[in-house]
Design an enzyme around this catalytic site. Structure first.
Site, PDB file in Angstrom:
ATOM      1  N   LYS A 178       0.839  -1.208   0.000  1.00 48.36           N
ATOM      2  CA  LYS A 178       0.000   0.000   0.000  1.00 48.36           C
ATOM      3  C   LYS A 178       0.870   1.253   0.000  1.00 48.36           C
ATOM      4  CE  LYS A 178      -0.448  -0.461   4.991  1.00 48.36           C
ATOM      5  NZ  LYS A 178      -1.214  -1.121   6.042  1.00 48.36           N
ATOM      6  N   ARG A 192     -11.486  -1.510  14.234  1.00 51.56           N
ATOM      7  CA  ARG A 192     -11.399  -0.694  13.024  1.00 51.56           C
ATOM      8  C   ARG A 192     -12.199  -1.397  11.932  1.00 51.56           C
ATOM      9  NH1 ARG A 192      -5.636   0.382  10.058  1.00 51.56           N
ATOM     10  NH2 ARG A 192      -5.810  -1.881   9.770  1.00 51.56           N
ATOM     11  N   TYR A 221      13.571  30.354   5.708  1.00 48.70           N
ATOM     12  CA  TYR A 221      12.303  30.978   6.114  1.00 48.70           C
ATOM     13  C   TYR A 221      12.284  31.264   7.615  1.00 48.70           C
ATOM     14  CZ  TYR A 221      10.166  29.866   1.613  1.00 48.70           C
ATOM     15  OH  TYR A 221       9.853  29.811   0.292  1.00 48.70           O
TER      16      TYR A 221
HETATM   17  C1  PLP Z   1      -0.411  -2.012   6.653  1.00 48.29           C
HETATM   18  C2  PLP Z   1      -0.954  -3.267   7.065  1.00 48.29           C
HETATM   19  C3  PLP Z   1      -0.118  -4.383   7.235  1.00 48.29           C
HETATM   20  C4  PLP Z   1       1.365  -4.325   7.116  1.00 48.29           C
HETATM   21  O1  PLP Z   1       1.921  -3.812   8.277  1.00 48.29           O
HETATM   22  P1  PLP Z   1       3.478  -3.785   8.529  1.00 48.29           P
HETATM   23  O2  PLP Z   1       3.632  -3.337   9.901  1.00 48.29           O
HETATM   24  O3  PLP Z   1       4.037  -2.850   7.540  1.00 48.29           O
HETATM   25  O4  PLP Z   1       3.970  -5.158   8.278  1.00 48.29           O
HETATM   26  C5  PLP Z   1      -0.715  -5.593   7.533  1.00 48.29           C
HETATM   27  N1  PLP Z   1      -2.046  -5.697   7.678  1.00 48.29           N
HETATM   28  C6  PLP Z   1      -2.868  -4.643   7.542  1.00 48.29           C
HETATM   29  C7  PLP Z   1      -4.329  -4.842   7.720  1.00 48.29           C
HETATM   30  C8  PLP Z   1      -2.354  -3.403   7.253  1.00 48.29           C
HETATM   31  O5  PLP Z   1      -3.161  -2.362   7.123  1.00 48.29           O
END
Ligand code: PLP
Length: 694
Positions: free
Chosen positions: A356, A450, A582
Site C-alpha cells: 500500500k 477498526r 524561512y
Molecule cells: C499495513 C498493514 C499491514 C502491514 O503492516 P506492517 O507493519 O508494515 O507489516 C498488515 N495488515 C494490515 C491490515 C495493514 O493495514
C-alpha cells in the site's frame, strides 16, 4: 563540448551516411557510368566499414562492458526501422515464412537494413572472438572476410572451381550476399577495436596508396565481370586499417547529435528514394526530379537531412535520474529480507507483501516485480486503484485489498482478479448483492475495532461464507499493539490471538472452511512466537525498517531496502549573526558554509527536521540540517567539511561510508513513526533500482 573538440569520428559518420545515399541513388549515372560505378560501388564502400569500426572502437574501449546495452539499442533501432518500412514491404507483397526469417535475421527487411542484423551478429561474434586475444580474433575474422570476398567481388574467379562454387551455393542459400551476417562485420568491428591512433607520415602514405590501389582494384574488377556483388574488396581492409588510425589521432571529443542524425539519415533515406518518383509524377516534375541523377540525389539528400534534423529535434528527451533527489531501492537487500522472513516463519506459511501507499514509498510496481522474481505470490494493497495499478503493470498472483471498495465496483474487482476484504457484515451482504462473484478474505475484528466482523458474532461471521457471490479464500484479523512489549500490550495481543483462534474454531465446528488464515504483520513477526496460520502480511519487515527504535523480541536479520539521496546544488557563505531560510529560523553565531540541497518537504522530509536536530551524510560524515526545511530545498551546515562541491551526493537516509541514517532514526527525531514518513515519500522523487549482485 569545449571549442577544441572536433568530434571528427562522429561527424565523419555524417559523411559516411551521405556516401550510403550516393550508393543508393547513383548521382552520376546520367553522365558517366564508370564514374558513377567508381563513386558508388568503390569509394562509397568505405561507409559501412567505417560505421562498424566506430562501433568496434567504442565497445573495445569500454572493455566490451557496454555490449548488452549497445545490442539492446541496436535491436530497438532495427525494430523501429522494420516497422517504418512495413508499408513498403506490404506494398511489395509479403514474404513467405522461411524468407521472412532470412529477411529479419540476415538480409534485412529492406535493402539497406542488412546492416542491422550484420551489426548485431558481428558484435556478438566479435565479443566472443575478442576473448581469444587480438591476434587470433583478427585472424579468424580475416578468414571470414576472405570467404565473403570470394562470394562477392571475386565470385566469378573462384567459382570456376566447381567444388568452391558448390560451397558458395550452400552459403547463398542462407546468406543472399556475403556482406550479410558473419563475413564482413566481425572483421571491421574487430579492426576498429584493435587499431591505435597514429599520425605517422607513413600511415598517411599507406592510406593514400591503398586508396589508389583500391580504386584500381575496383575499376579492374568492374571490367573482369567477376563481381557477383560489389561490397567487398581485397584492399578495403588495408584502406580502412590505415585511414582509421589517422582519424582516431585527430579525433577530439564526441558529438551525440552528429551520431544520431547520421543514424537517422541511414535509416530513413530509402523512404525518399521510394517516394520521389511518385511525388515527381504527381507534381508533373518527373523530367527534372527523376530524369537527372544529380538532381534526384540532391532531392533525396535534402529531404533526408531535413527530416533527420527535424526528427532529432523532436526526439523524446530522457531526463537523467539522480540529478535532484531520488529513491534508491536495493534489490539485493529485498531478496535477503524475503529469505530472512521465510526463515522466521513456519514451513508452509507464505509471505503476503503489503504494497500500500506506493509500497511505503518504495515504488509499488518495481517492488512487486522484484518480489515476483523472488517467488512472492501474494500481495496486499489499501484500495482498488493500487490493485489495478499493479495488474496493469502485469503483476500476477493474489492481490488483496485491505480497505473499503464500494460494493458497486464488484465487477471491477472481478475483472482485475482482485480479492476484497469483507470489512463487516453489512458490507459482505452488499457485496453479495452486487451480483458479481468476487474473491474475498473475511476480516475479523479481534480487538482493534477498526475493520472486521466482531470475533464474538459467530452468526454474522458464518453467514458470510454462505453468500453465493462471495468466494471466500481467506480469513484474517489485525493486531493493534503487537509493536509493544509492555505487559499490558502483550496481554491485549494474547487476547486478540485467542479471539481469532476461537472464531476459527467456531467456524470449523460449523464445517466452514476459512481458507487461508492470517493475523501477523511485521510486528507480529518481530514480537510473537511462531503462529499456526498460513500467511503473514508484511510491509515494514520486508523493507527492513522498524517503525520506531524500541526493542523487539525476535531478531530477524533484515536490512533497509530504500535509500533517499539528493545533491548539493550550490554553496553559500554566512557571516556570524546572519540568518538563512524561512522565518529566520536559523541564525549563525560563527562564519559558516551552507550547502543548499535539492530536496524538501515536498519530497517528504518533515519541515521541522533541522530544528529537531536532523542531519544528513555527505562524504561519509554527518552534517546538520539547519533552519526550516523548504518545499524543494533544505540547508545543511558544511562549515567543517573540507572538500565539498556542488553536485556532491547527500544521503538523507541510507548508508554512506561508516555511517547510516535509517528512516526509523528520522521518524524518531521528528516524533513520528517511519511508516508515516515513508508514505509521504515519492511523487516527484525519481526511483532507481540497484540490481541484485549475482
Ligand atoms: C499495513 C498493514 C499491514 C502491514 O503492516 P506492517 O507493519 O508494515 O507489516 C498488515 N495488515 C494490515 C491490515 C495493514 O493495514
Amino acid at each position: 563540448m569545449t571549442r577544441r573538440e572536433n568530434a571528427l569520428l562522429d561527424r565523419l559518420r555524417l559523411v559516411a551516411a551521405v556516401l550510403v545515399i550516393c550508393n543508393h541513388t547513383s548521382p552520376l549515372s546520367s553522365y558517366t557510368i564508370l564514374g558513377d560505378f567508381y563513386l558508388t560501388r568503390v569509394l562509397a564502400r568505405v561507409a559501412v566499414p567505417f560505421f562498424l569500426m566506430v562501433s568496434g572502437h567504442f565497445l573495445a574501449k569500454g572493455n566490451w562492458s557496454g555490449t548488452v546495452s549497445f545490442l539492446k539499442k541496436t535491436v530497438l533501432t532495427y525494430l523501429a526501422a522494420i516497422v517504418l518500412y512495413l508499408p513498403i514491404n506490404i506494398y511489395n507483397g509479403f514474404f513467405t515464412f522461411p524468407q521472412l526469417l532470412r529477411r529479419v535475421f540476415i538480409q534485412g527487411t529492406l535493402y539497406h537494413l542488412w546492416y542491422f542484423p550484420a551489426l548485431i551478429l558481428g558484435v556478438l561474434i566479435s565479443r566472443q572472438l575478442a576473448k581469444l586475444g587480438h591476434a587470433y580474433a583478427l585472424l579468424i575474422a580475416s578468414c571470414l572476410y576472405l570467404i565473403g570476398l570470394g562470394g562477392d567481388s571475386y565470385y566469378g574467379l573462384v567459382s570456376q572451381l566447381s567444388f568452391i562454387k558448390e560451397l558458395y551455393d550452400i552459403i547463398f542459400l542462407i546468406f543472399p550476399h556475403t556482406r550479410c551476417g558473419l563475413f564482413l562485420s566481425p572483421f571491421f568491428i574487430l579492426l576498429g577495436a584493435n587499431v591505435r591512433p597514429s599520425r605517422a607520415p607513413r600511415t598517411a602514405v599507406l592510406a593514400f596508396l591503398s586508396f589508389v590501389a583500391l580504386s584500381a582494384e575496383g575499376i579492374w574488377l568492374h571490367f573482369t565481370g567477376w563481381q557477383r556483388h560489389d561490397s567487398m574488396y581485397l584492399l578495403l581492409p588495408l584502406c580502412m586499417g590505415s585511414l582509421f588510425p589517422i582519424i582516431l589521432s585527430l579525433n577530439r571529443g564526441q558529438d551525440r547529435r552528429a551520431r544520431q542524425i547520421s543514424a537517422l539519415m541511414y535509416i530513413i533515406h530509402p523512404l525518399f528514394i521510394a517516394l520521389l518518383p511518385p511525388a515527381a509524377r504527381l507534381t508533373g516534375t518527373s523530367y527534372v526530379l527523376s530524369g537527372n541523377s544529380i538532381v534526384s540525389f540532391l532531392a533525396v539528400l535534402f529531404l533526408t537531412i531535413t527530416v533527420s534534423v527535424v526528427l532529432y529535434a523532436i526526439r523524446p528527451i530522457q531526463i537523467g535520474k539522480k540529478y535532484r533527489a531520488w529513491r534508491e531501492i536495493d534489490a539485493g537487500a529485498l531478496a535477503r529480507n524475503v529469505s530472512a522472513i521465510r526463515g522466521a516463519i513456519p514451513p508452509g506459511c507464505e509471505i503476503m507483501a503489503v504494497l500500500k501507499a506506493d509500497a511505503y514509498g518504495h515504488g509499488d510496481v518495481e517492488i512487486a516485480r522484484l518480489l515476483r522474481r523472488f517467488g512472492v505470490r501474494r500481495f496486499a494493497v489499501a484500495c482498488i486503484q493500487e490493485g489495478i495499478r499493479l495488474r496493469r503493470a502485469l503483476i500476477g498472483g493474489e492481490i488483496l485489498i485491505l480497505g473499503y471498495t464500494p460494493p458497486d465496483m464488484a465487477a471491477v474487482l472481478k475483472r482485475y482478479h482482485l480479492t476484497q476484504a469483507v470489512i463487516d457484515g453489512h458490507y459482505g451482504l452488499a457485496l453479495d448483492r452486487a451480483g458479481c462473484r468476487v474473491s474475498v478474505h473475511v476480516a475479523i475484528d479481534t480487538g482493534m475495532h477498526r475493520l472486521g466482523i466482531p470475533s464474538g458474532d459467530i452468526e454474522v461471521l458464518s453467514s458470510i461464507y454462505a453468500l453465493k457471490n462471495l468466494k471466500v479464500t481467506g480469513t484474517f484479523s489485525h493486531l493493534c499493539v503487537s509493536d509493544s512489549l509492555d505487559v499490558e500490550a502483550q496481554e491485549y495481543t494474547k487476547k486478540q490471538l485467542s479471539n481469532f483462534q476461537e472464531s476459527l474454531s467456531a467456524l470449523s465446528a460449523k464445517g466452514i472452511d476459512p481458507g487461508r488464515t492470517h493475523i501477523q504483520a511485521s510486528y507480529g513477526l518481530w514480537n510473537l512466537p511462531q503462529q499456526p496460520w498460513s500467511i503473514v502480511r508484511t510491509g515494514m519487515a520486508l523493507f527492513g525498517i522498524k517503525s520506531s527504535p524500541s526493542a523487539v523480541a525476535n531478531s530477524i536479520p533484515l536490512s533497509p531496502v530504500l535509500s533517499l539521496k539528493s545533491r548539493i546544488t550550490h554553496l553559500t557563505h554566512l557571516q556570524a549573526g546572519q540568518s538563512a531560510g524561512y522565518g529566520l529560523a536559523f541564525r549563525t553565531e560563527r562564519d559558516c558554509n551552507i550547502a543548499v540541497v535539492s530536496i524538501g518537504y515536498g519530497d517528504g522530509i518533515p519541515r521541522d527536521y533541522g530544528l529537531r536536530g536532523g542531519y544528513v551524510l555527505i562524504h561519509g560524515a554527518a552534517c546538520r540540517v539547519v533552519g526550516l526545511v523548504c518545499m524543494d530545498q533544505m540547508l545543511v551546515d558544511v562549515t567543517d567539511m573540507p572538500e565539498i562541491a556542488p553536485g556532491d551526493i547527500v544521503t538523507v537516509a541510507g548508508r554512506d561510508g561508516e555511517l547510516e541514517i535509517t528512516f526509523t532514526d528520522i521518524a524518531d527525531t521528528c516524533g513520528t513513526i517511519a511508516n508515516e514518513l515513508l508514505s509521504h515519500l515519492g511523487r516527484r522523487l525519481d526511483l532507481v533500482c540497484v540490481p541484485k549482485k549475482r
